[in-house]
Design a protein around this motif. Structure first.
Motif, short mmCIF file in Angstrom:
data_model
loop_
_atom_site.label_atom_id
_atom_site.label_comp_id
_atom_site.label_asym_id
_atom_site.label_seq_id
_atom_site.Cartn_x
_atom_site.Cartn_y
_atom_site.Cartn_z
N HIS A 1 0.82 -1.44 -0.06
CA HIS A 1 0.18 -0.19 0.25
C HIS A 1 0.57 1.17 -0.21
O HIS A 1 0.58 2.31 -0.61
N VAL A 2 1.57 1.33 0.88
CA VAL A 2 2.80 2.79 1.05
C VAL A 2 3.42 2.47 -0.79
O VAL A 2 3.52 3.70 -0.97
N SER A 3 3.97 2.14 -1.04
CA SER A 3 4.36 1.29 -2.41
C SER A 3 3.54 1.90 -3.60
O SER A 3 3.76 3.56 -4.54
N SER A 4 2.30 2.20 -3.84
CA SER A 4 1.22 2.70 -4.61
C SER A 4 1.36 4.18 -4.15
O SER A 4 1.04 4.99 -5.39
N ILE A 5 0.94 3.81 -3.16
CA ILE A 5 0.92 5.51 -2.86
C ILE A 5 2.25 6.53 -2.72
O ILE A 5 1.80 7.76 -3.94
N LEU A 6 3.12 6.12 -2.77
CA LEU A 6 4.56 7.00 -3.26
C LEU A 6 3.96 6.52 -5.11
O LEU A 6 5.10 7.76 -5.49
N HIS A 7 4.17 6.00 -5.51
CA HIS A 7 3.40 5.92 -7.43
C HIS A 7 2.63 6.82 -7.35
O HIS A 7 2.13 6.79 -8.54
N GLY A 8 1.63 7.35 -6.88
CA GLY A 8 0.24 8.43 -6.94
C GLY A 8 -0.84 7.68 -6.56
O GLY A 8 -1.65 7.60 -7.30
N GLU A 9 -0.80 6.05 -6.23
CA GLU A 9 -2.15 5.94 -6.42
C GLU A 9 -2.12 4.89 -5.20
O GLU A 9 -1.69 4.19 -4.86
#
Length: 220
Positions: A196-204
């Motif tokens: 989830h954190v990785s997704s946030i960092l990629h704008g989603e």
């Protein structure tokens, strides 16, 4: 966009999560804050990110020292069990230009209530709440931008337990309250949050619920 990841509870899931988030934000402006009032015990060696030399030290301080030594000075600490507005005040004072990502890895609903209260008080925020038993768990993700929300808080789906805040428990009660957990479950929970954190960092932002079971993971 600059994020500050506030990890509340750095035990079985939270310490594994805190160990790996710095790799995702290396050479970036994002920051981490670890929050926990607990101290490292010998039994924590089994499924948490601590070593023998950390025993008797505050968990948040011990872990932040490792992160800052390996990845540079990017990790702050609140070395106690937080009460109602402490996280909110810390964010407004120290990280006014950062978008807060609250990550709850706690084992009591009284602290979850504090985190949900903090979420309600912020205009912009992502709140990731993790909970697990021995072999399964789930992660709730809810986001807010200028008052507009996506996703549901855990308390909006089912009633939270009427337990007590860790500061109100005796040392004996805290020791007895530790639920049995499986190391692999904590690793899977931490990896789910990392995703989830990785997704946030990629704008989603993947709002919703991720269920984690043995040999299975489902997001909806």
């Amino acid at each position: 966009m600059k994020y500050v990841f506030v990890i509340v509870g750095v035990g079985g899931t939270g310490s594994l999560l805190a160990r790996d988030i710095p790799k995702l934000i290396l050479h970036q402006e994002h920051r981490i804050v670890l929050v926990d009032g607990d101290r490292v015990e010998e039994k924590n060696m089994v499924r948490q990110s601590y070593q023998e030399h950390d025993i008797n030290e505050n968990k948040a301080i011990a872990l932040a020292r490792k992160i800052n030594a390996f990845y540079g000075n990017r990790c702050g600490v609140i070395d106690k069990y937080v009460t109602k507005d402490e996280i909110l005040l810390m964010l407004r004072k120290q990280y006014p230009t950062f978008l807060p990502v609250l990550i709850g890895c706690v084992d009591n609903d009284k602290t979850r209530e504090i985190l949900e209260h903090t979420f309600h008080q912020l205009d912009r925020c992502v709140y990731i709440d993790s909970a697990n038993s021995e072999y399964e768990g789930n992660v709730y993700v809810v986001a807010k931008e200028d008052g507009q929300r996506a996703g549901h808080l855990r308390s909006e789906v089912y009633a939270l337990d009427k337990d007590i805040h860790p500061t109100e428990k005796s040392c004996e009660a805290q020791a007895a309250a530790g639920n049995t957990q499986y190391m692999v479950t904590n690793l899977k929970m931490a990896m789910t949050i990392i995703e989830h954190v990785s997704s946030i960092l990629h704008g989603e932002i993947k709002e919703g619920v991720t269920n984690v079971r043995r040999f299975e993971e489902v997001h909806y």
